[in-house]
Every structure is written in C-alpha cells, then in structure tokens.
Scaffold this motif. Structure first.
Motif, PDB file in Angstrom:
ATOM      1  N   LEU B  17       7.220  83.070 -27.618  1.00  0.00           N
ATOM      2  CA  LEU B  17       7.892  84.462 -27.509  1.00  0.00           C
ATOM      3  C   LEU B  17       7.909  85.175 -26.136  1.00  0.00           C
ATOM      4  O   LEU B  17       8.898  85.398 -25.538  1.00  0.00           O
ATOM      5  CB  LEU B  17       7.432  85.272 -28.571  1.00  0.00           C
ATOM      6  CG  LEU B  17       7.925  86.622 -28.577  1.00  0.00           C
ATOM      7  CD1 LEU B  17       9.321  86.426 -29.074  1.00  0.00           C
ATOM      8  CD2 LEU B  17       7.166  87.524 -29.692  1.00  0.00           C
ATOM      9  N   PHE B  18       6.783  84.936 -25.311  1.00  0.00           N
ATOM     10  CA  PHE B  18       6.675  85.398 -23.991  1.00  0.00           C
ATOM     11  C   PHE B  18       6.721  84.482 -23.007  1.00  0.00           C
ATOM     12  O   PHE B  18       6.723  84.787 -21.699  1.00  0.00           O
ATOM     13  CB  PHE B  18       5.309  86.003 -23.898  1.00  0.00           C
ATOM     14  CG  PHE B  18       5.305  87.272 -24.726  1.00  0.00           C
ATOM     15  CD1 PHE B  18       5.898  88.580 -24.674  1.00  0.00           C
ATOM     16  CD2 PHE B  18       4.499  87.227 -26.123  1.00  0.00           C
ATOM     17  CE1 PHE B  18       5.783  89.452 -25.476  1.00  0.00           C
ATOM     18  CE2 PHE B  18       4.574  88.202 -27.158  1.00  0.00           C
ATOM     19  CZ  PHE B  18       5.110  89.324 -26.838  1.00  0.00           C
ATOM     20  N   PRO B  20      10.146  82.187 -22.838  1.00  0.00           N
ATOM     21  CA  PRO B  20      11.180  81.496 -23.604  1.00  0.00           C
ATOM     22  C   PRO B  20      11.489  80.235 -22.903  1.00  0.00           C
ATOM     23  O   PRO B  20      12.210  79.501 -23.727  1.00  0.00           O
ATOM     24  CB  PRO B  20      12.119  82.679 -23.457  1.00  0.00           C
ATOM     25  CG  PRO B  20      11.677  83.912 -23.273  1.00  0.00           C
ATOM     26  CD  PRO B  20      10.312  83.596 -22.407  1.00  0.00           C
ATOM     27  N   GLU B  21      11.084  80.048 -21.796  1.00  0.00           N
ATOM     28  CA  GLU B  21      11.568  78.969 -21.083  1.00  0.00           C
ATOM     29  C   GLU B  21      10.977  77.872 -21.744  1.00  0.00           C
ATOM     30  O   GLU B  21      11.182  76.551 -21.377  1.00  0.00           O
ATOM     31  CB  GLU B  21      11.120  78.969 -19.757  1.00  0.00           C
ATOM     32  CG  GLU B  21       9.707  79.001 -19.255  1.00  0.00           C
ATOM     33  CD  GLU B  21       9.289  80.223 -19.164  1.00  0.00           C
ATOM     34  OE1 GLU B  21       9.716  81.374 -19.653  1.00  0.00           O
ATOM     35  OE2 GLU B  21       8.359  80.405 -18.048  1.00  0.00           O
ATOM     36  N   LYS B  23      11.256  76.777 -24.864  1.00  0.00           N
ATOM     37  CA  LYS B  23      11.832  76.583 -25.817  1.00  0.00           C
ATOM     38  C   LYS B  23      12.424  75.039 -25.766  1.00  0.00           C
ATOM     39  O   LYS B  23      12.750  74.558 -24.800  1.00  0.00           O
ATOM     40  CB  LYS B  23      13.250  77.455 -25.925  1.00  0.00           C
ATOM     41  CG  LYS B  23      14.019  77.456 -27.261  1.00  0.00           C
ATOM     42  CD  LYS B  23      15.433  78.316 -27.137  1.00  0.00           C
ATOM     43  CE  LYS B  23      16.373  77.882 -27.981  1.00  0.00           C
ATOM     44  NZ  LYS B  23      17.682  78.647 -27.873  1.00  0.00           N
TER      45      LYS B  23
END
Lengths: 147, 414
Positions: B17-18, B20-21, B23
């Motif tokens: 969440l903190f 996001p890269e 993903k």
C-alpha cells in the motif's frame, strides 16, 4: 461520518474535567453549554480512513500548497476531476491536481509541459487530499507560555 | 447468514500500500528477528517460496527473482487491521474480529447478499487499499469454505442455496475445513473421508459414534445448522506472556537481565491495559534446540506472588529474581520468556496481611510511566535494569517506516 470527532482531554493542559461545574451558585451558563470547537472536527471527518503526507517542495505552490505543508488524505473520498490527489508514479510520491480532458486523465502541477497522462500501469492514485495545512512559522520558533 | 471477510496476503498488502511500485512484484515478510518467511504475496507463492522458509537459506532465490524482503512491522499491520475492521463494522452491528486479518460478520436480514458483499468489499478496498475476500454462507464453517473459494470467483462468494453448498463441498479437501488440525484430518482420511462432501454424507449415527464432539459440530455446520455462534465478548485472558528470541545467542547475565527486565516491563504494561493483576510469574530460559551440537537447557521457575500486582516495579523485581535463580553458566540462550498467570481483575485484588505491601506507591509510579510513554512515545521512560544498549534487541534489518503512527515517518511527496 456525521458525528464530530471528540478530541481526548490532556489532563496536564486541562486539569479540570468539567470547568463549568460549580459548587456555590449554579452557573447560569450550564443550560447553554456547547462543546468548544476543535480543528480536528473540520479537518478529519473520518479518522479511520485518514492518512497524512508532507509536501517536500514548492512544485504545487501554484495551488496554494507550499513546502512543509501537511496534507490530509481521506481515502473514503472519491478522487474526482479537479481534486488534488496523492499519486505514486513508478515509485515516486507526488501531489498533483487531477483533471480530465478529451477522455484522458492527467496529473498536473499547473505547468503543461510537466503534465502526466494517466495511461501506464505504473501510476497509482492513493487518495484525494481533503485539506492542506501550510506552515506559517518554523515549529521550533513557537513558545507556549505555560506554567 | 454469516460472512467471513479475509484480507488477501495481509502483511504483504500493507507493505505494498505504501510502496505501490511493488504491484505485481514478489514480496515476503519475515518473522521477528528476520528468521523465516511468515507472509508472501501471490507472486512469491508462485515462485515456490514456502511458508516458514528459513531466510538465510533462500538468499539465492531472493537474489535471482528480485524478491522484496520486509521485517515484520506489526505496528503498521496492527493499525491497518484496525482500519479494515472499523470499516467492516459499519456494515453490521454483529462482528467478531477473529484474527488480525479475518473477521466474521453477521448478515441476518440482508436481502440481496451478493450485492451487499460486493458493497462491503469495494468499500474496504477503496477506504483502506487492502484487498479482501468476502465469503457468505449459513454457518461459520461454510463461510470459511466460501471465503476460500473466492480466489476462483473474484473476491466474493455467496453460498445461499442448497445446490451451491452441495457443489462447493464436493471437491473441498477435508483438511482445509475450519478447525480441522493435521492430526485430525489424517485420522479422517484413514477412515476414507477425503472431502467435505464425504464428511457431510456420513449418517448422523456414525458421526455421533465415531467422531468427537468437534466432529459432530462440524458435520452440522456443513449441513447449514449453526453450532458456533458469533462471539463479541472476548473471554478474560487466563495468562499473558512476553517472549522474543534474541538477535544473537548469549550467556551474558547482564544481557539476559536487561532482556528479562524489558519483557517484564512490557508484560506489566499489557496487564494494566487488560485491567488484570497477576498472582503468578514464571520465567523460562531457552537454548536453540536446532543447534544440536550445543548443550541444551530450558530452566524455568514459577513464582507465586504474595500480592496480585500489575505494577512495573514488582513484576520486574520478581522476574529478575526468577532469572537469577534459574541461570546456569555454560549454555547459550536464545530466548527468555516471562509469563503472568492466575490473572484476576484489577478490582478484585485481595491483600495479604502477612507481607509488606507497597502497592499504592508502585501502582502510581506505573501509571505515571504509562502516561509519559503514552504522551511521548513508547520507551521514553524505562526501568534502569533494561539497559541502554540492548545488544540483544530484535533484529529487524528490513523494517518499513511506521507510515501511519509516527509523524516523523509520514510519506514526503513532491
């Protein structure tokens, strides 16, 4: 949430639980009591879904957000056209205005050359900024006159 | 009807969440002291990283597949969990938080369950950024089962008709059922019961005869008759324990004392938060049982207290006395454990007329310590015996910032 957030009492700063409680003549103000305003009620409607960020430079000064500003993000608010949003572009956190033109969404800081079209997978919008608090004074310069 | 909401790969999702890269990239989260893998993102699971894999033994895979490694950041996970659960509780007055990443939710009287489930799921994902699955069924056991099926159905699975339930239990492995341990499932498989459907199709007489009471409950739950109600009140804890492995093995009495004092202090804080007092304190030292070439010992002592207490001074003093009594030279210790048992409510403490009692003063001191630590941050004021260097302290080399609980750690944006 509709209900106001009630800030907790700091017993050192506010030693009396209820300063309106009197032992002698009953206070004429008692029936008219209302809770004092607190900034948190305006800035944080939904504490459960609120996150905080800090502005690191003056890129967004055109939108009134200066270096050192505290940014309040309520994730339960939908980031719509015209909103200031926190986004992550390939690992870098940025604050930008979200706008849509010709069926395309962009992130902008007011300078057209630097607009980022939201097309690739590498862009994640974290949430909409609901309030920004600009610092007016360096924190260490504030002196509170307490006993 | 009851729902089970489960956060997908919760620890990895919190980290992502903190960042996001990350993903679509593999993530693993390590246990305390960076020992072994306790959570994996789907990508890490697909790479074959197993649960409990020892960290230093998978260095090669981590390098080759560029796996992102995190030390467990329970401060962050605890806060994100509270956010998820609070959002969830807005959908029903009837919730039972079952673990840090799972919650049962009572949905009696909701007409369009499929729609409602999507509403719950979308709202949690939007408000917290944590992906969740929602399984809904007539009983908790079936809700658990429905939840496991969400992977195939896109995050929501509602088992609201007899046909759907029959289809769902068909190929469902019996060992994946809620509350079935490894030993019990082996026993069932030996009896030829391999799927949930096999178990369900047994005649009631056989179940009552051959299975435990737990088995009978399970059987009824599979037939949609609820036997395990939602419980919202947690039973008062019977015991509390603080223990953590050291970052390195030690036989140094000074370091052991510091660790014991520190855990005892933490324990007393937990007791006060729980509004309980301990009547018995136990201390236990453990060597590393996997280092078979080293001498092994696990000395322990149980000390009854003359007064039930929860103040820092008395509990630290007792724990240290216990440590001195059990300490033996010549062993490399990996862990110290301080446990409080015989817990009674703070308000029901009986005093002992034959021993000295300094409770009121010590209690006051602890209260002030809690206030100071609450105001200025944990660890601001400590017991001197905890030491200042804390060489034994937990190893957390890949710890992410406390993004949501420390002002100094909030994310800076450009």
């Amino acid at each position: 949430m509709l209900r106001n957030t009630i800030p907790t009492r700091d017993s050192n700063l506010e030693p009396l639980t209820d300063p309106g409680q009197v032992t002698g003549f009953s206070s004429p103000a008692q029936d008219y009591h209302e809770d004092r305003l607190h900034i948190i009620q305006k800035l944080v409607k939904d504490p459960t879904n609120t996150y905080y960020f800090e502005m690191e430079n003056n890129d967004m000064s055109g939108f009134g957000i200066v270096k050192g500003a505290l940014l309040i993000v309520d994730k339960s608010v939908e980031p719509k056209h015209g909103a200031i949003v926190i986004a992550n572009v390939e690992g870098e956190w940025i604050t930008r205005k979200l706008f849509a033109a010709d069926h395309q969404k962009y992130l902008t800081c007011g300078i057209q050359d630097r607009d980022v079209p939201i097309t690739t997978d590498g862009i994640v919008i974290f949430g909409a900024v609901t309030w920004s608090c600009n610092p007016m004074v360096n924190g260490s310069m504030i002196k509170y006159l307490l006993p | 009807m009851v729902g089970l909401v489960d956060c997908n790969n919760f620890y990895a999702s919190c980290e992502r969440l903190f960042k996001p890269e990350l993903k679509g990239k593999p993530i693993i989260v390590l246990s305390n002291n960076d020992g072994c893998v306790i959570a994996r993102s789907n990508e890490a699971k697909d790479l074959g990283i197993s649960m409990g894999a020892v960290f230093y033994m998978i260095q090669e895979e981590i390098k080759n597949h560029k796996i992102n490694v995190f030390s467990s950041n329970y401060t962050l996970y605890g806060d994100m969990s509270a956010r998820v659960m609070t959002n969830l509780a807005r959908f029903s007055t009837d919730v039972e938080v079952y673990s840090i990443d799972e919650c049962f939710i009572g949905l009696t009287g909701i007409s369009d369950l499929g729609n409602y489930a999507h509403k719950i799921r979308n709202s949690i994902i939007r408000n917290t950024g944590i992906p969740v699955s929602v399984g809904i069924a007539p009983t908790k056991t079936l809700a658990k089962l429905a939840n496991k099926m969400c992977k195939r159905t896109g995050g929501v699975c509602v088992l609201d008709t007899e046909e759907k339930i029959t289809a769902a239990v068909q190929d469902y492995d019996v060992e994946d059922l809620w509350g079935i341990g490894r030993a019990y499932s082996k026993q069932l498989i030996l009896m030829g019961i391999e799927t949930a459907a096999d178990l369900r199709n047994l005649p009631l007489g056989f179940v009552q005869d051959k299975l435990t009471i737990q088995g009978v409950r399970l059987w009824s739950e599979l037939w949609g008759r609820s036997c395990i109600p939602l419980s919202d009140v947690q039973d008062r804890k019977k015991g509390l324990c603080t223990s953590r492995a050291f970052s390195k093995l030690t036989d140094n009495m000074e370091e052991l004392s510091e660790a014991t004092a520190s855990y005892a202090n933490r324990l007393s804080y937990k007791l006060r938060k729980d509004e309980s007092c301990a009547t018995v304190i136990s201390v236990r030292l453990l060597t590393n049982r996997f280092k078979t070439d080293q001498p092994q010992a696990c000395p322990a002592i149980t000390i009854p207290l003359s007064h039930a207490v929860n103040n820092t001074s008395d509990i630290v003093k007792t724990a240290l006395a216990g440590l001195r009594a059990i300490y033996r030279k010549g062993f490399m210790y990996q862990k110290v454990e301080v446990t409080a048992t015989g817990l009674i409510p703070e308000t029901e403490v009986q005093l002992n007329m034959f021993s000295h009692w300094n409770g009121p003063v010590n209690d006051k001191l602890s209260k002030v310590m809690d206030q100071i630590n609450g105001h200025y941050g944990r660890g601001t004021i400590r017991v001197a015996t905890e030491g200042t260097s804390q060489k034994w302290a937990m190893k957390r080399n890949f710890l992410s910032p406390a993004y949501t609980t420390q002002w100094k750690d909030i994310i800076k944006t450009k």
